[in-house]
Design an enzyme around this catalytic site. Structure first.
Site, short mmCIF file in Angstrom:
data_model
loop_
_atom_site.label_atom_id
_atom_site.label_comp_id
_atom_site.label_asym_id
_atom_site.label_seq_id
_atom_site.Cartn_x
_atom_site.Cartn_y
_atom_site.Cartn_z
N LYS A 13 47.44 33.50 16.75
CA LYS A 13 48.69 32.38 16.64
C LYS A 13 47.74 30.97 16.77
CE LYS A 13 50.40 34.96 19.87
NZ LYS A 13 50.14 36.12 20.29
N ARG A 88 59.20 36.28 24.22
CA ARG A 88 58.93 37.40 23.79
C ARG A 88 59.24 38.48 24.68
NH1 ARG A 88 51.88 36.68 25.11
NH2 ARG A 88 52.07 34.23 25.02
N ARG A 127 35.97 36.73 22.36
CA ARG A 127 36.97 35.56 22.77
C ARG A 127 36.59 35.13 24.61
NH1 ARG A 127 43.11 34.16 22.08
NH2 ARG A 127 43.43 35.21 24.43
N ARG A 133 38.39 32.94 29.21
CA ARG A 133 39.93 32.88 29.88
C ARG A 133 40.07 34.30 30.59
NH1 ARG A 133 44.23 32.55 25.60
NH2 ARG A 133 45.52 34.72 26.88
N ARG A 144 48.07 44.03 28.58
CA ARG A 144 48.58 42.56 27.75
C ARG A 144 49.43 43.04 26.69
NH1 ARG A 144 44.34 38.47 27.78
NH2 ARG A 144 45.33 37.66 25.65
P1 ADP Z 1 48.32 36.05 24.80
O1 ADP Z 1 46.84 35.90 24.07
O2 ADP Z 1 48.39 36.97 24.99
O3 ADP Z 1 49.08 35.68 23.03
P2 ADP Z 1 48.63 33.73 24.98
O4 ADP Z 1 47.89 32.11 25.48
O5 ADP Z 1 49.76 33.27 24.24
O6 ADP Z 1 48.09 34.65 25.29
O7 ADP Z 1 50.01 33.67 26.84
C1 ADP Z 1 49.00 33.86 28.00
C2 ADP Z 1 50.23 33.96 29.25
O8 ADP Z 1 50.96 33.47 29.40
C3 ADP Z 1 50.84 35.74 29.13
O9 ADP Z 1 49.80 36.75 29.25
C4 ADP Z 1 52.06 35.09 29.65
O10 ADP Z 1 50.93 35.63 31.28
C5 ADP Z 1 52.12 33.91 29.86
N1 ADP Z 1 53.32 33.77 28.86
C6 ADP Z 1 53.05 32.92 27.84
N2 ADP Z 1 54.30 32.89 26.93
C7 ADP Z 1 54.94 33.73 27.58
C8 ADP Z 1 56.37 33.73 27.37
N3 ADP Z 1 56.64 33.22 26.65
N4 ADP Z 1 56.94 34.74 28.64
C9 ADP Z 1 56.64 35.01 29.34
N5 ADP Z 1 54.89 34.85 29.40
C10 ADP Z 1 54.69 34.18 28.74
#
Ligand code: ADP
Length: 191
Positions: A13, A88, A127, A133, A144
């Site tokens: 994404k 989400r 990654r 990260r 996750r």
């Molecule tokens: P991923 O690779 O899991 O898609 P992101 O960088 O998009 O990772 O998000 C990392 C973390 O940030 C998530 O695991 C969550 O803890 C938090 N997060 C991101 N977007 C949301 C959301 N819309 N609602 C709740 N938590 C979120």
């Protein structure tokens, strides 16, 4: 264009968000990036979010919703935006409907990037080695994935009912995936 990019962790994404946003001349709004920026700056929002992120849990809806609302209200997002990582949860879907409806606009498309499960784990572990990260450890990756399946995957059906979903195969080269997304969305923007 008002777009949502969805897909499981590791689907690509974040990588695709930038290309797609540039193509349509709208800002890419990544909730994960905004949370990480707050964590590294040590803001109160960052301190709050970090507890959840490190465990692979979702940050509470009230916190996330307010953050997105403020970001969407900024002038650069008036002509449109691409959301990466939001909504989400079903509560976030409703909240977003309110935010967009309030401006008299509507969502144009929801892009769902798919990839097979083994590939996803491989990408996230790779990654972890290059980017370091905090949430890319095997245990947190598993959590996750679980929470994506239980909380976020059901959103696809909701948007399908509205006829907004474009499922895109996320396997293969980054440029190939980008091309698939452009093909699907160019048809939307011309209609
Ligand atoms: P991923 O690779 O899991 O898609 P992101 O960088 O998009 O990772 O998000 C990392 C973390 O940030 C998530 O695991 C969550 O803890 C938090 N997060 C991101 N977007 C949301 C959301 N819309 N609602 C709740 N938590 C979120």
């Amino acid at each position: 264009m008002r777009l949502i990019l969805m897909g499981p962790p590791g689907a690509g994404k974040g990588t695709q968000a930038k290309f797609v946003a540039d193509h349509f001349g709208v800002p890419a709004i990544s909730t994960g990036d905004i949370f990480r920026a707050n964590v590294s700056q040590g803001t109160p929002l960052g301190v709050e979010a970090k507890r959840y992120m490190d465990a692979g849990e979702y940050v509470p809806d009230e916190v996330t919703n307010l953050m997105v609302r403020n970001r969407i209200d900024e002038p650069d997002a008036a002509p449109g935006f691409l959301l990466d990582g939001y909504p989400r949860t079903l509560a976030q879907v409703e909240e977003l409907d309110g935010m967009i409806g309030h401006t008299g606009h509507s969502l144009d498309a929801v892009v769902v990037i798919t990839a097979d499960k083994d590939e996803l784990v491989q990408r996230l572990l790779a990654r972890a080695q290059t980017e370091g990260r905090a949430d890319d450890t095997e245990e947190v990756i598993r959590r996750r994935q679980e929470i994506y399946l239980s909380e976020t995957e059901p959103l696809i059906a909701v948007y399908k009912e509205r006829g907004l979903v474009h499922e895109i195969d996320g396997m293969g080269e980054v440029e190939e995936v980008t091309k698939r997304i452009f093909e699907a969305l160019d048809a939307v923007s011309q209609s």
